[in-house]
Design an enzyme around this catalytic site. Sequence first.
Site, PDB file in Angstrom:
ATOM      1  N   ILE A 158       0.846  -1.119   0.017  1.00 48.66           N
ATOM      2  CA  ILE A 158       0.000  -0.013  -0.100  1.00 48.66           C
ATOM      3  C   ILE A 158       1.001   1.178   0.008  1.00 48.66           C
ATOM      4  CG2 ILE A 158      -1.604   1.056   1.381  1.00 48.66           C
ATOM      5  CD1 ILE A 158      -2.808  -1.354   2.571  1.00 48.66           C
ATOM      6  N   ASP A 177      10.718   0.830   7.251  1.00 46.94           N
ATOM      7  CA  ASP A 177      10.202  -0.480   7.380  1.00 46.94           C
ATOM      8  C   ASP A 177      11.359  -1.454   7.734  1.00 46.94           C
ATOM      9  OD1 ASP A 177       9.105  -3.164   6.931  1.00 46.94           O
ATOM     10  OD2 ASP A 177       7.813  -2.261   5.561  1.00 46.94           O
ATOM     11  N   ARG A 242      -4.708  -0.417  10.783  1.00 45.99           N
ATOM     12  CA  ARG A 242      -5.689  -0.947  11.536  1.00 45.99           C
ATOM     13  C   ARG A 242      -5.553   0.216  12.700  1.00 45.99           C
ATOM     14  NH1 ARG A 242      -7.064  -3.676   8.183  1.00 45.99           N
ATOM     15  NH2 ARG A 242      -7.459  -6.179   8.219  1.00 45.99           N
ATOM     16  N   ASP A 266      -9.303   6.245   8.337  1.00 43.86           N
ATOM     17  CA  ASP A 266     -10.139   5.280   7.870  1.00 43.86           C
ATOM     18  C   ASP A 266     -10.248   4.114   8.520  1.00 43.86           C
ATOM     19  OD1 ASP A 266     -11.824   4.744   5.667  1.00 43.86           O
ATOM     20  OD2 ASP A 266     -10.439   3.059   5.002  1.00 43.86           O
ATOM     21  N   GLU A 271     -14.743  -0.420  15.850  1.00 45.80           N
ATOM     22  CA  GLU A 271     -15.549   0.116  14.621  1.00 45.80           C
ATOM     23  C   GLU A 271     -16.820  -0.905  14.680  1.00 45.80           C
ATOM     24  OE1 GLU A 271     -13.254  -0.918  11.182  1.00 45.80           O
ATOM     25  OE2 GLU A 271     -11.768   0.490  11.718  1.00 45.80           O
ATOM     26  N   HIS A 290     -13.787   2.956   7.167  1.00 44.13           N
ATOM     27  CA  HIS A 290     -12.992   1.795   6.776  1.00 44.13           C
ATOM     28  C   HIS A 290     -13.396   1.475   5.367  1.00 44.13           C
ATOM     29  CE1 HIS A 290     -10.836  -1.833   8.655  1.00 44.13           C
ATOM     30  NE2 HIS A 290     -10.404  -1.909   7.355  1.00 44.13           N
ATOM     31  N   GLY A 292     -11.396   1.988   2.561  1.00 39.70           N
ATOM     32  CA  GLY A 292     -10.040   1.647   2.148  1.00 39.70           C
ATOM     33  C   GLY A 292     -10.068   0.780   0.813  1.00 39.70           C
TER      34      GLY A 292
END
Length: 331
Positions: A158, A177, A242, A266, A271, A290, A292
């Site tokens: 992503i 990362d 998340r 998002d 949720e 959410h 996406g």
Amino acid sequence: MSEPKTVWVNLDPRNVDLTPIVSRCEKAGYRCITKDIGTDTAKAVEMALQADAIVSIGEQWNQDSLPQIAGSNRIIVRYGAGLDNVNVPLATQYGIPVANLPGMNSPAVAEIALLHILNLGRRFSYSIEGIKQGHWPYSMPGNELDGKVLGLIGFGNIARQLTRMVQGFSLKIMAYDNYLNEAGRAFAQEHNVTLTQSAEEIYRNADIVSLHIPYTPANRGIVNKDCFAIMKPTAYLVNTCRGGVICEKDLIDALRTGQIRGAGLDVMCEEPPSMDNPLLHMDNVFVSSHLGSLAVEAEERSQLLIADIIDEHFAGRIHRNVVNPQALANH
């Protein structure tokens, strides 16, 4: 004649177009059940016991549910990349292969990240809502994206799609990362992305911090007050991975005290969120539901890949997307 194989999809066809996977199942001679039970564990077990393949959304597969569905050569396929709702080591122990779909919805999620980035800078949604309420012109000064530093925490599929999408802007892109492979390093070099040695470098230097990390026990609440304390007071936070990777209490405090300027979310810890969640009532926070991965193209790619994975499993083969192929040795 043996009974046809059964595929249960934990989705409601009234909300999601399931034509691709239903058509593939019918063509292969499988029985396809499309029934949304949400996250109810008891109902999930009940449905799974009727199925040979489970297309999972958010129901929990853990020590309470996995033992009840073991022993019948079932497979769980996660509709998406995240596996935070499946205890994969336990599934392996019970001989249940688990597969996911990394990369299938990456462009769609990256677009939502970009929408939040642009909206945070230009307050676009306020103008739309203001006009509907009769305010014209409804405007407030915003900030251009050109000249800013975009920091990516996580540099998987992503984040790389987002990098591709923002190439038309005059941005400096930084990424961290800890598990980056050679392909990721090559992509970073090709797209002029500066790889940092620590996440702290991102938090200190970025004008926009965009989160792209998996939700794991180690990452729970990893974005917290320590991160916000070193961010620029003019910086924005964007989260499309998340909700649980952020300590929401610390984020609320940081937004209230001006440690950071705003956030585009998002995903949330709960949720749907409780309506008394302060994040829903701050004028410097924008929350989307959410959405996406909810693009027609991403849905079709995902469903066709799910069908491929299930076909391979029913044929006695292991698809490359199975994350625990050793599970079959325990079957």
